[in-house]
Scaffold this active site. Structure first.
Site, PDB file in Angstrom:
ATOM      1  N   ASN A 135       0.857  -1.187   0.000  1.00  0.00           N
ATOM      2  CA  ASN A 135       0.000   0.000   0.000  1.00  0.00           C
ATOM      3  C   ASN A 135       0.895   1.241   0.000  1.00  0.00           C
ATOM      4  O   ASN A 135       1.738   1.407   0.887  1.00  0.00           O
ATOM      5  CB  ASN A 135      -0.901  -0.017   1.242  1.00  0.00           C
ATOM      6  CG  ASN A 135      -1.845   1.180   1.298  1.00  0.00           C
ATOM      7  OD1 ASN A 135      -1.457   2.293   0.992  1.00  0.00           O
ATOM      8  ND2 ASN A 135      -3.079   0.936   1.707  1.00  0.00           N
ATOM      9  N   HIS A 175       0.885   6.282   1.864  1.00  0.00           N
ATOM     10  CA  HIS A 175       1.599   7.257   2.691  1.00  0.00           C
ATOM     11  C   HIS A 175       2.791   7.898   2.001  1.00  0.00           C
ATOM     12  O   HIS A 175       3.395   8.825   2.546  1.00  0.00           O
ATOM     13  CB  HIS A 175       1.922   6.637   4.052  1.00  0.00           C
ATOM     14  CG  HIS A 175       0.627   6.297   4.748  1.00  0.00           C
ATOM     15  ND1 HIS A 175      -0.318   7.244   5.037  1.00  0.00           N
ATOM     16  CD2 HIS A 175       0.092   5.113   5.109  1.00  0.00           C
ATOM     17  CE1 HIS A 175      -1.376   6.661   5.587  1.00  0.00           C
ATOM     18  NE2 HIS A 175      -1.149   5.361   5.646  1.00  0.00           N
ATOM     19  N   HIS A 220      -5.709   3.527  -1.498  1.00  0.00           N
ATOM     20  CA  HIS A 220      -7.019   3.852  -0.921  1.00  0.00           C
ATOM     21  C   HIS A 220      -7.372   5.260  -1.379  1.00  0.00           C
ATOM     22  O   HIS A 220      -6.752   6.231  -0.939  1.00  0.00           O
ATOM     23  CB  HIS A 220      -6.912   3.761   0.608  1.00  0.00           C
ATOM     24  CG  HIS A 220      -8.198   3.973   1.318  1.00  0.00           C
ATOM     25  ND1 HIS A 220      -8.326   3.821   2.680  1.00  0.00           N
ATOM     26  CD2 HIS A 220      -9.433   4.337   0.882  1.00  0.00           C
ATOM     27  CE1 HIS A 220      -9.569   4.065   3.052  1.00  0.00           C
ATOM     28  NE2 HIS A 220     -10.254   4.392   1.974  1.00  0.00           N
ATOM     29  N   ARG A 269      -9.425   7.917  -0.762  1.00  0.00           N
ATOM     30  CA  ARG A 269     -10.371   8.377   0.260  1.00  0.00           C
ATOM     31  C   ARG A 269     -11.252   9.497  -0.275  1.00  0.00           C
ATOM     32  O   ARG A 269     -10.827  10.289  -1.120  1.00  0.00           O
ATOM     33  CB  ARG A 269      -9.601   8.886   1.485  1.00  0.00           C
ATOM     34  CG  ARG A 269      -9.134   7.770   2.405  1.00  0.00           C
ATOM     35  CD  ARG A 269      -8.513   8.359   3.666  1.00  0.00           C
ATOM     36  NE  ARG A 269      -8.210   7.334   4.639  1.00  0.00           N
ATOM     37  CZ  ARG A 269      -9.054   6.936   5.592  1.00  0.00           C
ATOM     38  NH1 ARG A 269     -10.244   7.496   5.688  1.00  0.00           N
ATOM     39  NH2 ARG A 269      -8.705   5.992   6.429  1.00  0.00           N
ATOM     40  N   ARG A 281      -7.158  12.724   1.123  1.00  0.00           N
ATOM     41  CA  ARG A 281      -6.049  13.179   1.985  1.00  0.00           C
ATOM     42  C   ARG A 281      -4.692  12.673   1.498  1.00  0.00           C
ATOM     43  O   ARG A 281      -3.666  13.211   1.874  1.00  0.00           O
ATOM     44  CB  ARG A 281      -6.293  12.774   3.436  1.00  0.00           C
ATOM     45  CG  ARG A 281      -6.230  11.290   3.669  1.00  0.00           C
ATOM     46  CD  ARG A 281      -6.334  10.948   5.139  1.00  0.00           C
ATOM     47  NE  ARG A 281      -7.666  11.136   5.673  1.00  0.00           N
ATOM     48  CZ  ARG A 281      -8.085  10.580   6.817  1.00  0.00           C
ATOM     49  NH1 ARG A 281      -7.252   9.857   7.529  1.00  0.00           N
ATOM     50  NH2 ARG A 281      -9.299  10.747   7.242  1.00  0.00           N
ATOM     51  N   GLU A 320      -8.826   0.480  -2.960  1.00  0.00           N
ATOM     52  CA  GLU A 320      -9.687   0.499  -1.772  1.00  0.00           C
ATOM     53  C   GLU A 320     -10.571   1.736  -1.857  1.00  0.00           C
ATOM     54  O   GLU A 320     -10.076   2.842  -2.129  1.00  0.00           O
ATOM     55  CB  GLU A 320      -8.835   0.565  -0.503  1.00  0.00           C
ATOM     56  CG  GLU A 320      -7.975  -0.656  -0.304  1.00  0.00           C
ATOM     57  CD  GLU A 320      -7.172  -0.599   0.989  1.00  0.00           C
ATOM     58  OE1 GLU A 320      -6.898  -1.652   1.568  1.00  0.00           O
ATOM     59  OE2 GLU A 320      -6.808   0.523   1.411  1.00  0.00           O
ATOM     60  N   THR A 357      -8.441   3.733   9.042  1.00  0.00           N
ATOM     61  CA  THR A 357      -9.656   2.917   8.949  1.00  0.00           C
ATOM     62  C   THR A 357      -9.870   2.169  10.265  1.00  0.00           C
ATOM     63  O   THR A 357      -9.110   1.263  10.598  1.00  0.00           O
ATOM     64  CB  THR A 357      -9.528   1.922   7.777  1.00  0.00           C
ATOM     65  OG1 THR A 357      -9.110   2.663   6.630  1.00  0.00           O
ATOM     66  CG2 THR A 357     -10.863   1.248   7.487  1.00  0.00           C
ATOM     67  N   GLU A 385     -10.948  -9.238   2.994  1.00  0.00           N
ATOM     68  CA  GLU A 385      -9.685  -8.884   3.650  1.00  0.00           C
ATOM     69  C   GLU A 385     -10.015  -8.665   5.116  1.00  0.00           C
ATOM     70  O   GLU A 385     -10.852  -7.819   5.455  1.00  0.00           O
ATOM     71  CB  GLU A 385      -9.075  -7.617   3.045  1.00  0.00           C
ATOM     72  CG  GLU A 385      -7.765  -7.234   3.754  1.00  0.00           C
ATOM     73  CD  GLU A 385      -7.024  -6.090   3.084  1.00  0.00           C
ATOM     74  OE1 GLU A 385      -7.044  -5.993   1.838  1.00  0.00           O
ATOM     75  OE2 GLU A 385      -6.414  -5.280   3.818  1.00  0.00           O
ATOM     76  N   HIS A 423      -3.745  -4.330   7.709  1.00  0.00           N
ATOM     77  CA  HIS A 423      -3.890  -3.102   8.499  1.00  0.00           C
ATOM     78  C   HIS A 423      -3.041  -3.203   9.772  1.00  0.00           C
ATOM     79  O   HIS A 423      -3.218  -4.116  10.565  1.00  0.00           O
ATOM     80  CB  HIS A 423      -5.334  -2.775   8.893  1.00  0.00           C
ATOM     81  CG  HIS A 423      -5.463  -1.315   9.286  1.00  0.00           C
ATOM     82  ND1 HIS A 423      -5.777  -0.325   8.381  1.00  0.00           N
ATOM     83  CD2 HIS A 423      -5.236  -0.686  10.452  1.00  0.00           C
ATOM     84  CE1 HIS A 423      -5.778   0.841   8.986  1.00  0.00           C
ATOM     85  NE2 HIS A 423      -5.435   0.657  10.244  1.00  0.00           N
TER      86      HIS A 423
HETATM   87  C1  LIG Z   1      -8.304   0.283   4.371  1.00  0.00           C
HETATM   88  C2  LIG Z   1      -6.973   0.316   4.979  1.00  0.00           C
HETATM   89  O1  LIG Z   1      -6.726  -0.333   5.940  1.00  0.00           O
HETATM   90  C3  LIG Z   1      -5.881   1.148   4.402  1.00  0.00           C
HETATM   91  O2  LIG Z   1      -6.188   1.661   3.185  1.00  0.00           O
HETATM   92  C4  LIG Z   1      -5.556   2.271   5.276  1.00  0.00           C
HETATM   93  O3  LIG Z   1      -6.784   2.875   5.605  1.00  0.00           O
HETATM   94  C5  LIG Z   1      -4.652   3.269   4.605  1.00  0.00           C
HETATM   95  O4  LIG Z   1      -4.192   4.226   5.459  1.00  0.00           O
HETATM   96  P1  LIG Z   1      -5.083   5.440   6.020  1.00  0.00           P
HETATM   97  O5  LIG Z   1      -6.132   4.842   6.903  1.00  0.00           O
HETATM   98  O6  LIG Z   1      -4.120   6.267   6.786  1.00  0.00           O
HETATM   99  O7  LIG Z   1      -5.718   6.159   4.868  1.00  0.00           O
HETATM  100  N1  LIG Z   2      -5.916  -2.777   3.756  1.00  0.00           N
HETATM  101  C1  LIG Z   2      -4.803  -2.549   4.595  1.00  0.00           C
HETATM  102  C2  LIG Z   2      -3.759  -1.798   3.850  1.00  0.00           C
HETATM  103  O1  LIG Z   2      -3.838  -1.625   2.667  1.00  0.00           O
HETATM  104  C3  LIG Z   2      -2.562  -1.308   4.553  1.00  0.00           C
HETATM  105  O2  LIG Z   2      -2.828  -0.830   5.839  1.00  0.00           O
HETATM  106  P1  LIG Z   2      -1.570  -0.251   6.665  1.00  0.00           P
HETATM  107  O3  LIG Z   2      -0.445  -1.271   6.590  1.00  0.00           O
HETATM  108  O4  LIG Z   2      -1.170   1.039   6.017  1.00  0.00           O
HETATM  109  O5  LIG Z   2      -2.091  -0.094   8.058  1.00  0.00           O
END
Ligand SMILES: CC(=O)[C@@H](O)[C@H](O)COP(=O)(O)O
Ligand SMILES: NCC(=O)COP(=O)(O)O
Length: 268
Positions: A11, A14, A47, A49, A53, A74, A105, A155, A194
């Site tokens: 993912n 960030h 993701h 959003r 953000r 996502e 989340t 998931e 997550h």
């Molecule tokens: C759905 C999920 O778990 C991830 O996409 C996570 O939410 C990404 O980081 P943020 O929650 O900080 O947007």
């Molecule tokens: N769905 C979870 C994800 O994509 C990554 O979550 P995180 O490792 O950033 O907390």
């Protein structure tokens, strides 16, 4: 028979968080995605959003053009997001709950409580050619509802496990293990993610039956110090090592009636 190797979805949200903090063009999540793929990522998760953000629509469009693996988009179950996904048609769409004010989340999608909307979303996305996954808590009622909704993939939200310590972590781990077993028995493909990082990933990867882990924050944080390629490669090594240890533990239990020690949660 050896099950398929566990997959790692990286993912990159960030990377975009850092870019958006200053409104610059860098660091570029697309560049990060390509490096992650070179380092062995099996897929790229973003993701989009509702408050934008971090990831922007442009990022998703560019990723759709350049990825050699596959995108896991996502998104919330809203008309705006569904229409966007129907245009892009990513390989995977993961439906997640969203609250504007949340830091991250907080829990899984309430499939039980929003079944009609989730069924309709699953149908639309399947028609668009996307494999739909539902991001849910490890609860039997939510898993059953995911089957009813027609989603082929779930998931499991590992956030509660990642935040728990000591006995509570062991209980969360047991809850996740039972959920994976139940969902797999019902024919679902089971992913998890997550809050996973370098000290807790092996214990999760050791749960038999998991298909893929989606990990972002931990990898991007580590990348600041060791570089993104090394951070991805290291996470992938740990996930595979965890899966191997889980298989050994299951074999031992089968052959000798007592399990070989599986990787344990390490409090950090
Ligand atoms: C759905 C999920 O778990 C991830 O996409 C996570 O939410 C990404 O980081 P943020 O929650 O900080 O947007
Ligand atoms: N769905 C979870 C994800 O994509 C990554 O979550 P995180 O490792 O950033 O907390």
């Amino acid at each position: 028979m050896h099950p398929p190797r566990i997959l790692l979805g990286v993912n990159i949200d960030h990377i975009a968080t850092l870019r958006q903090a200053r409104g610059t063009r860098y660091p570029d999540p697309v560049q990060a995605a390509l490096l992650a793929e070179e380092a062995g990522a099996d897929g790229i998760t973003v993701h989009l959003r509702e408050d934008r953000r971090h990831i922007q629509e442009r990022d998703v469009r560019l990723l759709d053009e350049v990825l050699t693996t596959r995108m896991n988009l996502e998104m919330a179950v809203t008309e705006e997001m569904l229409a966007f996904a129907e245009k892009i048609r990513p390989a995977h769409v993961c439906l997640v709950p969203e609250k504007r004010e949340e830091l991250t989340t907080e829990g899984g999608l309430d499939v039980v409580g929003s079944l009609d909307a989730v069924v309709a979303a699953c149908r639309r996305l399947a028609v668009a050619g996307c494999e739909v996954s539902l991001f849910i808590d490890p609860e039997p009622a939510q898993i059953e509802a995911a089957v009813t909704a027609g989603a082929p993939v779930i998931e499991l939200h590992t956030g509660a496990y990642a935040e728990a310590r000591g006995e509570a972590a062991a209980l969360e781990h047991a809850r996740l293990s039972a959920a994976v077993e139940m969902a797999a028995d019902l024919g679902l493909t089971v992913n998890a993610g997550h809050g996973l990082h370098y000290h807790n990933v092996e214990a999760i990867a050791a749960i038999p039956g998991l298909h893929e882990l989606n990990i972002g924050h931990g990898i991007i944080a580590r990348a600041l110090f060791v570089g993104l390629k090394e951070a991805v490669a290291e996470m992938k090594r740990l996930a595979i090592a965890g899966q191997e240890a889980g298989l050994l533990a299951a074999l031992d239990e089968h052959d000798h009636g007592h399990p070989h020690a599986a990787p344990e949660h390490v409090d950090r």
